[in-house]
Design a protein around this motif. Structure first.
Motif, short mmCIF file in Angstrom:
data_model
loop_
_atom_site.label_atom_id
_atom_site.label_comp_id
_atom_site.label_asym_id
_atom_site.label_seq_id
_atom_site.Cartn_x
_atom_site.Cartn_y
_atom_site.Cartn_z
N GLY A 291 33.79 42.86 53.33
CA GLY A 291 33.58 43.82 54.40
C GLY A 291 34.27 45.13 54.16
O GLY A 291 34.10 46.09 54.90
N GLU A 292 35.07 45.19 53.08
CA GLU A 292 35.82 46.41 52.79
C GLU A 292 35.17 47.15 51.64
O GLU A 292 34.82 46.57 50.62
N LYS A 293 34.98 48.44 51.81
CA LYS A 293 34.43 49.26 50.74
C LYS A 293 35.54 49.63 49.77
O LYS A 293 36.61 50.08 50.16
N ARG A 294 35.28 49.43 48.49
CA ARG A 294 36.31 49.71 47.49
C ARG A 294 35.70 50.48 46.34
O ARG A 294 34.59 50.20 45.91
N GLU A 295 36.46 51.45 45.84
CA GLU A 295 36.01 52.15 44.65
C GLU A 295 36.19 51.25 43.44
O GLU A 295 37.12 50.44 43.38
N SER A 296 35.30 51.39 42.49
CA SER A 296 35.43 50.62 41.26
C SER A 296 36.63 51.11 40.47
O SER A 296 36.78 52.29 40.21
N LYS A 297 37.51 50.20 40.13
CA LYS A 297 38.69 50.56 39.36
C LYS A 297 38.85 49.59 38.20
O LYS A 297 38.43 48.45 38.26
N GLY A 298 39.51 50.06 37.16
CA GLY A 298 39.76 49.20 36.02
C GLY A 298 38.69 49.37 34.97
O GLY A 298 37.54 49.71 35.27
N GLY A 299 39.06 49.15 33.73
CA GLY A 299 38.12 49.29 32.64
C GLY A 299 37.69 47.95 32.10
O GLY A 299 37.86 46.91 32.73
N VAL A 300 37.14 47.98 30.89
CA VAL A 300 36.69 46.76 30.24
C VAL A 300 37.86 45.78 30.09
O VAL A 300 37.72 44.58 30.31
N GLY A 301 39.03 46.32 29.73
CA GLY A 301 40.19 45.46 29.51
C GLY A 301 40.55 44.62 30.71
O GLY A 301 40.76 43.41 30.61
N LYS A 302 40.62 45.24 31.89
CA LYS A 302 40.96 44.49 33.10
C LYS A 302 39.89 43.47 33.43
O LYS A 302 40.18 42.36 33.91
N THR A 303 38.65 43.83 33.19
CA THR A 303 37.56 42.90 33.45
C THR A 303 37.72 41.62 32.63
O THR A 303 37.53 40.51 33.13
N LEU A 304 38.09 41.78 31.37
CA LEU A 304 38.19 40.63 30.48
C LEU A 304 39.33 39.70 30.86
O LEU A 304 39.32 38.52 30.49
N PHE A 305 40.32 40.21 31.59
CA PHE A 305 41.47 39.38 31.94
C PHE A 305 41.23 38.54 33.20
O PHE A 305 42.07 37.72 33.56
N PHE A 306 40.10 38.74 33.84
CA PHE A 306 39.83 38.00 35.07
C PHE A 306 39.85 36.50 34.78
O PHE A 306 39.16 36.02 33.89
N GLY A 307 40.67 35.76 35.52
CA GLY A 307 40.73 34.31 35.35
C GLY A 307 41.73 33.82 34.34
O GLY A 307 41.89 32.61 34.15
N THR A 308 42.45 34.75 33.67
CA THR A 308 43.43 34.34 32.66
C THR A 308 44.68 33.79 33.34
O THR A 308 45.22 34.38 34.28
N ALA A 309 45.17 32.67 32.84
CA ALA A 309 46.32 32.00 33.44
C ALA A 309 47.60 32.78 33.17
O ALA A 309 47.81 33.31 32.08
N THR A 310 48.47 32.81 34.16
CA THR A 310 49.76 33.48 34.02
C THR A 310 50.92 32.48 34.13
O THR A 310 52.08 32.89 34.23
N ASP A 311 50.61 31.19 34.11
CA ASP A 311 51.65 30.18 34.34
C ASP A 311 52.01 29.40 33.07
O ASP A 311 52.48 28.27 33.13
N LEU A 312 51.79 30.01 31.90
CA LEU A 312 52.08 29.32 30.65
C LEU A 312 53.59 29.27 30.40
O LEU A 312 54.30 30.24 30.67
#
Length: 488
Positions: A291-312
């Motif tokens: 329901g919130e309008k958001r500007e597109s932010k982030g480049g290819v790099g941030k897109t590729l990190f989606f879902g990457t675990a940070t608990d190693l």
């Protein structure tokens, strides 16, 4: 007979409640897939109701549609006569006019980068070129090699020069490998397979990126006899996805080891990449379904990190990885002597470490690999005899490679160089890039008075100017054995 849609009808379906896209002339309803997309739903919504082929194709391996979508999602075909031809950017038109470049006329890696920058898209350039914050680490990765001087010996027979070596017991033609380099098809349709083909005649090693734009099976296909590969893993929050991928990798005999990347649990702030944007640049603000309008932010790099675990962690992740593969493990992203020492505790299953700051793309002002090499030599030199130590970052010349080898590195990686070589001339550009580096390595060794890689050592360099800048604090190694359990 497939239903045919007018492009105007497709354009009406551009919301999270009804999201259609056109890919390769087919119309897909991807509404149900939005929350499952590895890169997040917003990326698809930017392209909702439009022909997304140009954005989709370079960054998705073949078969992605059939593997990720139910057949019922394919609604039919779009009437090509109703599609509006995309505007041709001025830069793109200029690239078409200039035509191909004879890569044999290029003499160094800077020239390759210059040519590739003119040929590839702005998005591709921004992703490859970008680094974190002020780009200090990216620049210093190379500058530090200029601070190390060579010490040539004379009156030495330099008729022969053998730069072959072994990596994890496998014979390779030179101590140079391709570091994990993602999204290669942004540079050229040959993609990662083109890189593999370009380096094959050198007997060189390639580490396949977890975020490659082609399937690993496609990349290793038709590889030269004896050509070897590694595969990089970014462990996912949904561990099942990583496990499924490891099962595929375990079946590929050309892939000899797994590279677990640790230096970028989250993406760095890469402003060049973010400024261009990941997809759909220039579109209006969109709704992500909240329901919130958001500007597109982030480049290819941030897109590729989606879902990457940070608990190693040391205690849990290596054991988990061993449960799912018998392949040797290489840790990428070690930046201190303490972590190199910890890694050594996990030998023999852990075979090597790669000293790397992610090409300056993660934490800016993190140390270059040369500093970490010198730290290890100072505080825990036994690491070199227990596991192999590789490096990457900042390599522009064959002399850089030789200096790293003199400091104890077993192998040296290049990432951007392979991508820019590919962008400048496809697989032939990659081949020429490695030809240049091979020639420079051989010339350097001959002028040093060294005829084989195993004879290189600290006596052939003067690193005093760099040594004064390395970490000079407490070693911090005394209690390591009390809490590290190498139960692999």
């Amino acid at each position: 007979m497939a239903k045919v849609f007018d492009a105007a009808e497709v354009a009406k379906h551009n919301t999270p409640e009804s999201c259609w896209v056109i890919l390769y002339g087919d119309v897909y309803d991807v509404t149900e897939f939005l929350p499952e997309h590895p890169g997040g739903s917003k990326i698809i919504l930017k392209l909702a109701g439009r022909d997304a082929t140009e954005e989709f194709d370079p960054i998705h391996p073949s078969g992605t549609l059939t593997e990720g979508l139910d057949p019922s999602c394919k609604l039919g075909r779009v009437d090509p006569a109703t599609l509006v031809a995309p505007a041709v950017e001025e830069a793109s038109a200029k690239r078409e006019q200039e035509g191909p470049v004879d890569v044999q006329t290029l003499l160094n890696l800077d020239e390759f980068e210059e040519v590739a920058t003119k040929k590839i898209s702005q998005k591709a350039w921004a992703y490859y070129y970008s680094a974190s914050d002020d780009l200090f680490s990216k620049s210093f990765n190379n500058q530090v090699y200029r601070q190390i001087l060579l010490r040539p010996r004379v009156f030495v027979d330099c008729t022969n020069c053998d730069i072959s070596t072994t990596i994890l017991g496998h014979k390779v033609g030179l101590p140079l490998f391709v570091a994990p380099a993602a999204m290669a098809r942004l540079a050229h349709p040959d993609g990662e397979h083109g890189i593999a083909q370009g380096i094959s005649s050198f007997g060189a090693l390639q580490i396949i990126s977890n975020n490659a734009s082609q399937k690993p099976e496609e990349i290793v296909a038709n590889s030269a006899p004896g050509q070897i590969f590694g595969w990089q893993i970014y462990v996912q929050n949904e561990r099942a996805k990583s496990i499924a991928m490891l099962k595929r990798i375990n079946k590929l005999p050309n892939i000899k080891f797994i590279v677990l990347t640790l230096d970028a649990p989250v993406p760095g702030k890469r402003e060049h990449d973010e400024r261009v944007g990941s997809l759909g640049r220039g579109l209006d603000a969109i709704s992500d379904g909240t329901g919130e309008k958001r500007e597109s932010k982030g480049g290819v790099g941030k897109t590729l990190f989606f879902g990457t675990a940070t608990d190693l962690t040391w205690k849990t992740t290596l054991g988990w990885l061993k449960e799912h593969t018998d392949l040797p493990i290489v840790l990428k992203g070690v930046q201190t002597h303490e972590d190199a020492y910890l890694a050594m505790q996990y030998a023999p299953h852990l075979k090597a470490i790669i000293l790397s700051n992610h090409g300056g793309r993660a934490l800016d002002t993190a140390p270059p690999a040369v500093h970490t090499l010198l730290e290890i030599r100072k505080y825990c030199p036994e690491v070199f005899s227990r596991i192999e130590v590789w490096v990457d970052g900042g390599i522009k010349r064959g002399t850089d490679v030789v200096k790293a080898l003199c400091l104890g590195a077993k192998a040296v990686g290049v990432g951007r160089a392979a991508l820019f070589g590919l962008g400048a001339g496809g697989k032939e550009g990659v081949e020429r890039t490695f030809e240049i580096l091979q020639g420079e390595i051989e010339t350097c060794m001959r002028l040093l008075g060294v005829d084989k890689v195993s004879d290189l050592g600290p006596k052939y360099i003067n690193s005093r100017a760099v040594e004064r800048d390395i970490y000079d604090g407490h070693a911090g190694l005394e209690k390591v054995g009390l809490w590290v359990g190498a139960k692999l």
